[in-house]
Design an enzyme around this catalytic site. Structure first.
Site, PDB file in Angstrom:
ATOM      1  N   ASP A  17       8.427   5.096  23.576  1.00 40.72           N
ATOM      2  CA  ASP A  17       9.488   4.597  24.502  1.00 40.72           C
ATOM      3  C   ASP A  17      10.558   4.499  24.452  1.00 40.72           C
ATOM      4  OD1 ASP A  17       7.859   3.866  27.676  1.00 40.72           O
ATOM      5  OD2 ASP A  17       9.541   5.136  27.199  1.00 40.72           O
ATOM      6  N   VAL A  64       0.305   1.706  20.467  1.00 43.58           N
ATOM      7  CA  VAL A  64      -0.715   0.529  21.440  1.00 43.58           C
ATOM      8  C   VAL A  64      -1.694   1.237  22.363  1.00 43.58           C
ATOM      9  CG1 VAL A  64       0.758  -0.564  23.991  1.00 43.58           C
ATOM     10  CG2 VAL A  64       2.357  -0.765  22.324  1.00 43.58           C
TER      11      VAL A  64
HETATM   12  N1  APR Z   1       8.880   8.329  16.543  1.00 46.89           N
HETATM   13  C1  APR Z   1       7.711   9.027  16.360  1.00 46.89           C
HETATM   14  N2  APR Z   1       7.234   8.592  16.487  1.00 46.89           N
HETATM   15  C2  APR Z   1       6.589   7.159  17.204  1.00 46.89           C
HETATM   16  C3  APR Z   1       8.018   6.568  17.117  1.00 46.89           C
HETATM   17  C4  APR Z   1       9.473   7.144  16.772  1.00 46.89           C
HETATM   18  N3  APR Z   1      10.899   6.462  16.788  1.00 46.89           N
HETATM   19  N4  APR Z   1       8.113   5.338  17.606  1.00 46.89           N
HETATM   20  C5  APR Z   1       6.319   5.170  17.295  1.00 46.89           C
HETATM   21  N5  APR Z   1       5.753   6.247  17.027  1.00 46.89           N
HETATM   22  C6  APR Z   1       4.467   6.805  17.316  1.00 46.89           C
HETATM   23  C7  APR Z   1       3.495   5.703  17.056  1.00 46.89           C
HETATM   24  O1  APR Z   1       4.110   5.225  15.350  1.00 46.89           O
HETATM   25  C8  APR Z   1       2.553   6.176  17.250  1.00 46.89           C
HETATM   26  O2  APR Z   1       1.634   6.733  16.265  1.00 46.89           O
HETATM   27  O3  APR Z   1       4.200   6.503  18.452  1.00 46.89           O
HETATM   28  C9  APR Z   1       2.771   6.900  18.455  1.00 46.89           C
HETATM   29  C10 APR Z   1       2.307   6.155  19.839  1.00 46.89           C
HETATM   30  O4  APR Z   1       2.542   5.267  19.752  1.00 46.89           O
HETATM   31  P1  APR Z   1       3.092   4.454  21.093  1.00 46.89           P
HETATM   32  O5  APR Z   1       4.608   3.913  20.728  1.00 46.89           O
HETATM   33  O6  APR Z   1       2.545   2.448  20.852  1.00 46.89           O
HETATM   34  O7  APR Z   1       2.484   5.071  22.372  1.00 46.89           O
HETATM   35  P2  APR Z   1       1.268   4.702  23.082  1.00 46.89           P
HETATM   36  O8  APR Z   1       0.169   4.468  21.731  1.00 46.89           O
HETATM   37  O9  APR Z   1       0.936   6.175  23.713  1.00 46.89           O
HETATM   38  O10 APR Z   1       1.097   3.999  23.861  1.00 46.89           O
HETATM   39  C11 APR Z   1       2.226   3.320  25.087  1.00 46.89           C
HETATM   40  O11 APR Z   1       3.732   1.750  24.555  1.00 46.89           O
HETATM   41  O12 APR Z   1       5.694   1.950  24.789  1.00 46.89           O
HETATM   42  C12 APR Z   1       4.924   1.582  25.234  1.00 46.89           C
HETATM   43  O13 APR Z   1       5.626   2.425  27.350  1.00 46.89           O
HETATM   44  C13 APR Z   1       4.598   2.346  26.508  1.00 46.89           C
HETATM   45  O14 APR Z   1       2.861   1.620  27.511  1.00 46.89           O
HETATM   46  C14 APR Z   1       3.480   3.265  26.523  1.00 46.89           C
HETATM   47  C15 APR Z   1       2.243   2.196  25.783  1.00 46.89           C
END
Ligand code: APR
Length: 168
Positions: free
Chosen positions: A38, A124
């Site tokens: 995000d 997360v």
């Molecule tokens: N490109 C591709 N994948 C990514 C990237 C990127 N630039 N950055 C992170 N990821 C991967 C992570 O390594 C993980 O495998 O995306 C996947 C989802 O992880 P998160 O981003 O933590 O998302 P999520 O687990 O769905 O949690 C969402 O986290 O960032 C906050 O605002 C968001 O509250 C929401 C929560």
């Protein structure tokens, strides 16, 4: 002709660099940004994305909303909100499947034929990786859509290996 299943690809990389029709964001219900993918998408898209998201009134878990990609290479961003893992008996599996279904429907609504997904909820939100990738692949394979190509963009090797193992 009945819609066929999208062609599936698994890649290691940064989803913000995808030159495609739509990338999917693993957002939260406020749609006002966060960390993880995000945060990366908002940084790459620029401040116009947040300004636009402020007009959307949030997004319930399991659903999806589309915005322009602004400074991203992708034309659209499909924001979906995955479930927070709470042990598995709070409907998490169905909510995660709904994220993939809703994202494909959102892609269809704007005519996006090529879509890139991150591993929704596996960061997360702590959804177990194997179960989450199984839901991702099985839902994308069984949802009627006009999307022709889906790329699972993995940020680390463990995630990529899990998708590869699931796709056989
Ligand atoms: N490109 C591709 N994948 C990514 C990237 C990127 N630039 N950055 C992170 N990821 C991967 C992570 O390594 C993980 O495998 O995306 C996947 C989802 O992880 P998160 O981003 O933590 O998302 P999520 O687990 O769905 O949690 C969402 O986290 O960032 C906050 O605002 C968001 O509250 C929401 C929560």
């Amino acid at each position: 002709m009945a819609p066929t299943s999208p062609r599936l690809h698994v890649v290691l990389g940064d989803i913000t660099l995808e030159r495609t029709d739509a990338i999917v964001n693993a957002a939260n219900e406020t749609l006002l940004g966060g960390g993880g993918v995000d945060g990366a998408i908002h940084r790459a898209a620029g401040p116009e994305l947040l300004a636009h998201c402020r007009t959307l009134g949030g997004c319930p878990t399991g659903q999806a909303k589309v915005t322009p990609g602004f400074s991203l290479a992708a034309r659209w961003v499909i924001h979906t909100v995955g479930p927070i893992w709470q042990g598995g008996d709070r409907g998490e599996a169905e909510l995660l499947a709904s994220c993939y279904r809703s994202s494909l429907a959102a892609a269809d609504s704007v005519g996006a034929r090529r879509v890139a997904f991150p591993a929704i909820s596996t960061g997360v939100y702590r959804y177990p990786l194997a179960a989450a990738t199984d839901i991702a692949v099985s839902t994308v394979c069984t949802t009627p859509t006009s999307v022709t190509e889906v790329r699972f963009v993995c940020f680390d090797e463990a995630t990529r290996a899990q998708y590869v193992a699931r796709l056989g």
